[in-house]
Design a protein around this motif. Structure first.
Motif, PDB file in Angstrom:
ATOM      1  N   MET A  58       0.848  -1.200   0.000  1.00 45.84           N
ATOM      2  CA  MET A  58       0.000   0.000   0.000  1.00 45.84           C
ATOM      3  C   MET A  58       0.883   1.249   0.000  1.00 45.84           C
ATOM      4  SD  MET A  58      -2.923   1.099   2.764  1.00 45.84           S
ATOM      5  CE  MET A  58      -3.830   2.623   2.585  1.00 45.84           C
ATOM      6  N   THR A  59       0.603   2.179  -0.919  1.00 43.00           N
ATOM      7  CA  THR A  59       1.398   3.384  -1.039  1.00 43.00           C
ATOM      8  C   THR A  59       1.052   4.367   0.066  1.00 43.00           C
ATOM      9  OG1 THR A  59       1.476   3.122  -3.431  1.00 43.00           O
ATOM     10  CG2 THR A  59       2.038   5.286  -2.544  1.00 43.00           C
ATOM     11  N   LYS A  60       2.074   4.866   0.741  1.00 45.44           N
ATOM     12  CA  LYS A  60       1.853   5.834   1.807  1.00 45.44           C
ATOM     13  C   LYS A  60       1.476   7.179   1.207  1.00 45.44           C
ATOM     14  CE  LYS A  60       4.046   7.908   5.857  1.00 45.44           C
ATOM     15  NZ  LYS A  60       5.290   7.992   6.660  1.00 45.44           N
ATOM     16  N   LYS A  61       0.437   7.802   1.760  1.00 40.54           N
ATOM     17  CA  LYS A  61      -0.023   9.086   1.267  1.00 40.54           C
ATOM     18  C   LYS A  61       0.971  10.170   1.626  1.00 40.54           C
ATOM     19  CE  LYS A  61      -4.160  12.008   1.202  1.00 40.54           C
ATOM     20  NZ  LYS A  61      -5.520  12.199   1.760  1.00 40.54           N
ATOM     21  N   SER A  62       1.324  11.004   0.658  1.00 40.16           N
ATOM     22  CA  SER A  62       2.272  12.083   0.900  1.00 40.16           C
ATOM     23  C   SER A  62       1.675  13.110   1.849  1.00 40.16           C
ATOM     24  CB  SER A  62       2.644  12.761  -0.426  1.00 40.16           C
ATOM     25  OG  SER A  62       3.383  13.935  -0.199  1.00 40.16           O
ATOM     26  N   ASN A  63       2.536  13.726   2.659  1.00 43.61           N
ATOM     27  CA  ASN A  63       2.064  14.798   3.537  1.00 43.61           C
ATOM     28  C   ASN A  63       2.087  16.153   2.850  1.00 43.61           C
ATOM     29  OD1 ASN A  63       4.791  15.298   3.412  1.00 43.61           O
ATOM     30  ND2 ASN A  63       5.083  15.490   5.627  1.00 43.61           N
ATOM     31  N   LYS A  64       2.343  16.156   1.548  1.00 42.21           N
ATOM     32  CA  LYS A  64       2.361  17.395   0.782  1.00 42.21           C
ATOM     33  C   LYS A  64       1.025  17.590   0.072  1.00 42.21           C
ATOM     34  CE  LYS A  64       7.345  17.036  -0.086  1.00 42.21           C
ATOM     35  NZ  LYS A  64       8.398  16.897  -1.129  1.00 42.21           N
ATOM     36  N   ALA A  65       0.304  18.632   0.461  1.00 47.42           N
ATOM     37  CA  ALA A  65      -0.934  18.949  -0.244  1.00 47.42           C
ATOM     38  C   ALA A  65      -0.641  19.612  -1.579  1.00 47.42           C
ATOM     39  CB  ALA A  65      -1.801  19.868   0.614  1.00 47.42           C
ATOM     40  N   ILE A  66       0.408  20.436  -1.614  1.00 43.73           N
ATOM     41  CA  ILE A  66       0.808  21.140  -2.827  1.00 43.73           C
ATOM     42  C   ILE A  66       2.320  21.051  -2.952  1.00 43.73           C
ATOM     43  CG2 ILE A  66       0.847  23.365  -4.045  1.00 43.73           C
ATOM     44  CD1 ILE A  66      -1.553  24.181  -2.273  1.00 43.73           C
ATOM     45  N   GLU A  67       2.801  20.794  -4.166  1.00 40.09           N
ATOM     46  CA  GLU A  67       4.237  20.789  -4.412  1.00 40.09           C
ATOM     47  C   GLU A  67       4.516  21.583  -5.688  1.00 40.09           C
ATOM     48  OE1 GLU A  67       8.055  17.746  -4.450  1.00 40.09           O
ATOM     49  OE2 GLU A  67       6.009  16.956  -4.573  1.00 40.09           O
ATOM     50  N   VAL A  68       5.358  22.591  -5.562  1.00 41.16           N
ATOM     51  CA  VAL A  68       5.754  23.430  -6.687  1.00 41.16           C
ATOM     52  C   VAL A  68       7.187  23.074  -7.063  1.00 41.16           C
ATOM     53  CG1 VAL A  68       6.195  25.803  -7.437  1.00 41.16           C
ATOM     54  CG2 VAL A  68       4.181  25.280  -6.032  1.00 41.16           C
ATOM     55  N   VAL A  69       7.398  22.724  -8.332  1.00 38.91           N
ATOM     56  CA  VAL A  69       8.684  22.180  -8.763  1.00 38.91           C
ATOM     57  C   VAL A  69       9.251  23.009  -9.922  1.00 38.91           C
ATOM     58  CG1 VAL A  69       9.888  20.136  -9.600  1.00 38.91           C
ATOM     59  CG2 VAL A  69       7.879  19.871  -8.118  1.00 38.91           C
TER      60      VAL A  69
END
Length: 261
Positions: free
Chosen positions: A1-12
């Protein structure tokens, strides 16, 4: 099971601009889930331009913006609309339709994007009115409300679809100090009760010191990020005199009294 990221928004690696003018170049940052994240800086630094890109109204020259792990830059059509349904926006003016009642304004996104029956729409509208403290005002026209009440009505509409992220464009603009403080408390209550992620563009230092978990400071001279982090850490650790000048126009007394968390 893939762990949900704690990043709601990521700007790259984001580069944005208009015509032949670069506004921000090679910008990177993220917003954590349940965080109150404030974007600030001097006039012309790109705060509003960045917000327009975050909510998908503008397309960057380069880079990517991930909303809950999905690119709003490369997504098109139904996929992009699905991503956009996951957030709400409170515009500076409130952007309410003046010919519609507050209740009908809040119901608009429910009528457009959900298959809910009318009685369920009414129930959701009542819930949102209660959440923002406008019980009994659903049948009022926006022009009949105070500025602070119109902002809260706009917030209720932004929350109609239960978004996980809320974007705010200068939420305290035009409000008296009491109404601005009430809106600040409402923002924190929503975050605390619902775990909603908040991204706020503002220059109001009173609000910034009251609500921000972290701030992103933009600088037009470098066309990018001059600092990012909690306010107390920036004031304590930054050697940039501009950052200290910007943040200590007011609010230093709050920092010294331990009110900044």
């Amino acid at each position: 099971m893939t762990k949900k990221s704690n990043k709601a928004i990521e700007v790259v690696d984001l580069t944005i601009g208009y015509d032949d003018t670069v506004i921000l170049e090679n910008v990177n940052f993220h917003v954590g889930r349940g965080e109150v994240f404030v974007i600030l800086g001097g006039s012309g630094c790109g705060k509003t331009t960045l917000l327009k890109h975050l909510i998908g109204l503008s397309t960057p020259w380069e880079g990517d913006i991930l909303i809950n792990g999905r690119s709003i830059v490369t997504s098109k059509g139904a996929r992009k609309r699905e991503i956009m349904r996951g957030f709400g926006v409170l515009y500076q003016s409130g952007a309410l339709f003046g010919s519609l009642s507050v209740r009908d304004n809040i119901a608009l996104p429910l009528d457009e994007y959900t298959p809910l029956e009318p009685e369920m729409v009414e129930a959701v509208v009542d819930d949102k009115l209660t959440l923002v403290g406008l019980e009994g005002y659903g049948n009022y026209l926006p022009a009949s409300l105070s500025g602070g009440m119109r902002k809260r009505a706009g917030l209720a509409r932004a929350m109609a679809l239960n978004p996980s992220i809320l974007f705010f464009d200068e939420p305290s603009a035009g409000l008296d100090p009491v109404s601005a403080a009430q809106l600040d408390r409402l923002i924190l209550n929503i975050r605390d009760e619902l775990g909603t992620t908040m991204v706020i563009v503002t220059h109001e230092l009173e609000s910034i010191f009251a609500i921000a978990d972290r701030v992103l400071m933009l600088d037009k001279n470098i066309r990018g990020v001059s600092a990012i982090g909690p306010l107390d850490e920036l004031l304590k650790n930054s050697s940039d005199p501009w950052i200290h000048e910007f943040l200590t126009r007011s609010g230093m007394t709050r920092l010294n009294s331990g009110k900044v968390k």
